[in-house]
Design a protein around this motif. Structure first.
Motif, PDB file in Angstrom:
ATOM      1  N   UNK A 139       1.021  -1.110   0.055  1.00 28.39           N
ATOM      2  CA  UNK A 139      -0.061  -0.053  -0.190  1.00 28.39           C
ATOM      3  C   UNK A 139       0.932   1.251  -0.090  1.00 28.39           C
ATOM      4  N   UNK A 140       1.894   1.217   0.718  1.00 29.49           N
ATOM      5  CA  UNK A 140       2.756   2.536   0.997  1.00 29.49           C
ATOM      6  C   UNK A 140       3.360   2.512  -0.382  1.00 29.49           C
ATOM      7  N   UNK A 141       3.800   1.821  -0.924  1.00 26.33           N
ATOM      8  CA  UNK A 141       4.547   1.709  -2.354  1.00 26.33           C
ATOM      9  C   UNK A 141       3.662   2.363  -3.459  1.00 26.33           C
ATOM     10  N   UNK A 142       2.325   1.959  -3.474  1.00 29.10           N
ATOM     11  CA  UNK A 142       1.555   2.233  -4.268  1.00 29.10           C
ATOM     12  C   UNK A 142       0.994   3.880  -4.003  1.00 29.10           C
ATOM     13  N   UNK A 143       0.878   4.126  -2.636  1.00 28.22           N
ATOM     14  CA  UNK A 143       0.393   5.756  -2.642  1.00 28.22           C
ATOM     15  C   UNK A 143       1.745   6.475  -2.850  1.00 28.22           C
ATOM     16  N   UNK A 144       3.033   6.012  -2.433  1.00 29.58           N
ATOM     17  CA  UNK A 144       4.043   6.952  -2.926  1.00 29.58           C
ATOM     18  C   UNK A 144       4.338   7.111  -4.590  1.00 29.58           C
ATOM     19  N   UNK A 145       3.642   6.215  -5.111  1.00 25.87           N
ATOM     20  CA  UNK A 145       3.669   6.660  -6.688  1.00 25.87           C
ATOM     21  C   UNK A 145       2.843   7.541  -7.254  1.00 25.87           C
ATOM     22  N   UNK A 146       1.943   7.921  -6.435  1.00 25.55           N
ATOM     23  CA  UNK A 146       1.006   9.083  -6.556  1.00 25.55           C
ATOM     24  C   UNK A 146       1.692  10.482  -6.188  1.00 25.55           C
ATOM     25  N   UNK A 147       1.998  11.341  -7.145  1.00 23.69           N
ATOM     26  CA  UNK A 147       2.543  12.632  -6.720  1.00 23.69           C
ATOM     27  C   UNK A 147       1.781  13.222  -5.389  1.00 23.69           C
ATOM     28  N   UNK A 148       2.667  13.731  -4.473  1.00 21.80           N
ATOM     29  CA  UNK A 148       1.745  14.389  -3.341  1.00 21.80           C
ATOM     30  C   UNK A 148       0.914  15.353  -3.387  1.00 21.80           C
ATOM     31  N   UNK A 149       1.133  16.170  -4.601  1.00 19.97           N
ATOM     32  CA  UNK A 149       0.010  17.400  -4.728  1.00 19.97           C
ATOM     33  C   UNK A 149      -1.187  16.779  -5.418  1.00 19.97           C
ATOM     34  N   UNK A 150      -1.294  15.532  -5.633  1.00 16.76           N
ATOM     35  CA  UNK A 150      -2.389  15.092  -6.427  1.00 16.76           C
ATOM     36  C   UNK A 150      -3.254  14.108  -5.444  1.00 16.76           C
ATOM     37  N   UNK A 151      -2.940  14.148  -4.147  1.00 13.77           N
ATOM     38  CA  UNK A 151      -3.612  13.093  -3.315  1.00 13.77           C
ATOM     39  C   UNK A 151      -4.751  13.764  -2.418  1.00 13.77           C
ATOM     40  N   UNK A 152      -5.453  14.660  -2.950  1.00 13.39           N
ATOM     41  CA  UNK A 152      -6.526  15.065  -2.415  1.00 13.39           C
ATOM     42  C   UNK A 152      -7.722  14.493  -3.264  1.00 13.39           C
ATOM     43  N   UNK A 153      -8.624  13.735  -2.505  1.00 13.67           N
ATOM     44  CA  UNK A 153      -9.796  13.151  -2.979  1.00 13.67           C
ATOM     45  C   UNK A 153     -10.979  13.278  -2.178  1.00 13.67           C
ATOM     46  N   UNK A 154     -12.324  12.948  -2.902  1.00 13.04           N
ATOM     47  CA  UNK A 154     -13.433  13.273  -2.318  1.00 13.04           C
ATOM     48  C   UNK A 154     -14.122  11.848  -2.347  1.00 13.04           C
ATOM     49  N   UNK A 155     -14.948  11.589  -0.980  1.00 13.14           N
ATOM     50  CA  UNK A 155     -15.777  10.410  -0.897  1.00 13.14           C
ATOM     51  C   UNK A 155     -16.888  10.892  -0.315  1.00 13.14           C
ATOM     52  N   UNK A 156     -17.939   9.810  -0.003  1.00 17.37           N
ATOM     53  CA  UNK A 156     -19.347   9.998   0.388  1.00 17.37           C
ATOM     54  C   UNK A 156     -19.285  10.595   1.891  1.00 17.37           C
ATOM     55  N   UNK A 157     -18.579   9.776   2.754  1.00 22.23           N
ATOM     56  CA  UNK A 157     -18.491  10.388   4.220  1.00 22.23           C
ATOM     57  C   UNK A 157     -17.326  10.002   4.746  1.00 22.23           C
ATOM     58  N   UNK A 158     -16.829  10.527   6.053  1.00 20.64           N
ATOM     59  CA  UNK A 158     -15.647  10.708   6.535  1.00 20.64           C
ATOM     60  C   UNK A 158     -15.350   9.198   7.211  1.00 20.64           C
ATOM     61  N   UNK A 159     -15.278   8.442   6.364  1.00 21.65           N
ATOM     62  CA  UNK A 159     -14.599   7.023   6.661  1.00 21.65           C
ATOM     63  C   UNK A 159     -13.189   6.591   6.714  1.00 21.65           C
ATOM     64  N   UNK A 160     -12.400   7.498   6.093  1.00 24.50           N
ATOM     65  CA  UNK A 160     -10.952   7.333   5.765  1.00 24.50           C
ATOM     66  C   UNK A 160      -9.978   8.042   6.528  1.00 24.50           C
ATOM     67  N   UNK A 161     -10.342   8.453   7.729  1.00 22.79           N
ATOM     68  CA  UNK A 161      -9.358   9.317   8.564  1.00 22.79           C
ATOM     69  C   UNK A 161      -8.097   8.820   9.136  1.00 22.79           C
ATOM     70  N   UNK A 162      -8.243   7.563   9.338  1.00 31.20           N
ATOM     71  CA  UNK A 162      -7.141   6.677   9.695  1.00 31.20           C
ATOM     72  C   UNK A 162      -6.120   6.233   8.467  1.00 31.20           C
ATOM     73  N   UNK A 163      -6.847   6.215   7.294  1.00 33.87           N
ATOM     74  CA  UNK A 163      -6.175   6.064   5.821  1.00 33.87           C
ATOM     75  C   UNK A 163      -5.335   7.292   5.799  1.00 33.87           C
ATOM     76  N   UNK A 164      -6.214   8.532   5.991  1.00 32.22           N
ATOM     77  CA  UNK A 164      -5.305   9.633   5.545  1.00 32.22           C
ATOM     78  C   UNK A 164      -4.361   9.797   6.509  1.00 32.22           C
ATOM     79  N   UNK A 165      -4.419   9.462   7.752  1.00 36.42           N
ATOM     80  CA  UNK A 165      -3.204   9.722   8.848  1.00 36.42           C
ATOM     81  C   UNK A 165      -2.075   8.870   8.456  1.00 36.42           C
ATOM     82  N   UNK A 166      -2.337   7.608   8.143  1.00 43.10           N
ATOM     83  CA  UNK A 166      -1.328   6.559   8.058  1.00 43.10           C
ATOM     84  C   UNK A 166      -0.583   6.738   6.724  1.00 43.10           C
ATOM     85  N   UNK A 167      -1.354   6.958   5.533  1.00 41.72           N
ATOM     86  CA  UNK A 167      -0.668   6.915   4.239  1.00 41.72           C
ATOM     87  C   UNK A 167      -0.650   8.337   3.455  1.00 41.72           C
TER      88      UNK A 167
END
Length: 326
Positions: free
Chosen positions: A203-231
């Motif tokens: 997972x970390x390798x896959x996220x690292x392959x996304x440019x940091x300035x492009x890592x803002x996304x929209x989802x339906x509800x706030x379910x990914x806070x821990x994902x945001x913190x860790x990755x």
């Protein structure tokens, strides 16, 4: 001689049937509150446990209404596994109604809970300690709060590190309830933890392959806070940590402005929510819906996320593909 052999064979079959019956009697009956916890339990328990799930694949535990059959399941359970952090607002009344004598285990015990209002930020050490001290691990008490999550983000499984804590708690609970099977539960959990460790690296390798300035996304509800913190992915959502409360027109307008300011790269629907709101936001912002993310529930066996590991891998692949392609 043949009569003797037949008698010996018959006696052996009786013995084997007796062993099978004994093994069946020793089977641990487990009820999991929702599908993700059920998958953890299956990996830990293996063939020694029989698992039933209250909120099944693609189900929304935030708004789940228990059925009479759920009370029957709890009544016959040896162990009941719940997330805790006041996620299952329906659980306390169900436990009381069922009259179950099962051990009720909060599998999130030991995680560092994020404050629901600051889920994209790390708490400092003192705040973490205070959160841990105030974390109510009495599952029966959480129902009276309804769908109010008490200031904490309950979606702790969206961190693989937290998933490891869940697995260890489940193994400990099974060992306590079935001491004869403890060696099996321990071995199964250790093998599964190795798989989770490998998933974390992937997972970390896959996220690292996304440019940091492009890592803002929209989802339906706030379910990914821990994902945001860790990755290191920023999530924006029109709804809060529960799907029970719908976003207002003002909330949507504010989010559209934020999307334009933060230059979100992609927008996603969730498997447990109505896609209508996300589709509206996509139309107003010009973003194309990048697919479906699995947040609070797994898919069915015929879907892309029938297990926790499949879910995490699929979500990351979907996010990456929507932003950078491939």
């Amino acid at each position: 001689m043949f009569r003797t052999l037949r008698f010996a064979t018959y006696t052996s079959l009786l013995a084997l049937c007796g062993l099978a019956s004994s093994a069946s009697a020793a089977e641990l009956n487990v009820v999991a509150s929702f599908s993700i916890i059920a998958d953890f339990a299956k990996n830990v328990g293996g063939d020694r446990v029989a698992i039933s799930t209250l909120v099944g694949p693609d189900g929304d535990a935030h708004v789940y209404q228990p059925r009479p059959a759920d009370a029957v399941s709890l009544e016959g359970a040896d162990v009941v596994l719940v997330n805790g952090l006041q996620f299952e607002g329906f659980m306390s009344r169900l436990i009381e109604t069922s009259g179950t004598k099962a051990a009720v285990v909060e599998v999130s015990k030991g995680v560092e809970p994020l404050n629901s209002a600051e889920e994209e930020q790390h708490h400092d050490g003192e705040a973490k300690a205070e959160a841990a001290d105030s974390h109510d691990h009495d599952a029966a008490a959480e129902a009276e709060a309804g769908h109010n999550h008490g200031g904490f983000d309950p979606h702790a499984w969206q961190s693989i590190h937290n998933a490891e804590i869940y697995v260890k708690n489940i193994a400990n609970a099974f060992c306590e309830a079935d001491k004869a099977g403890c060696a099996t539960y321990t071995a199964n959990s250790e093998a599964y933890l190795v798989k989770l460790g490998a998933l974390e690296t992937e997972v970390k390798a896959a996220i690292d392959s996304i440019p940091a300035e492009q890592r803002t996304i929209i989802t339906s509800h706030d379910a990914f806070g821990y994902f945001a913190r860790d990755y290191g992915v920023k999530f924006i959502a029109p709804e809060g940590i529960s799907t029970e409360a719908e976003a207002s027109a003002a909330d949507v307008a504010k989010l559209v402005d934020q999307v334009k300011e933060d230059k979100a790269s992609a927008i996603f629907v969730e498997n447990i929510t109505n896609p209508r709101l996300v589709e509206q936001i996509a139309q107003e912002t010009g973003l194309e819906v990048g697919g479906t993310l699995y947040s609070d529930a797994l898919s069915g066996t015929d879907g892309p996320a029938p297990t926790y590991i499949d879910m995490f891998r699929y979500n990351v692949d979907t996010i990456r593909s929507a932003i950078v392609g491939g």
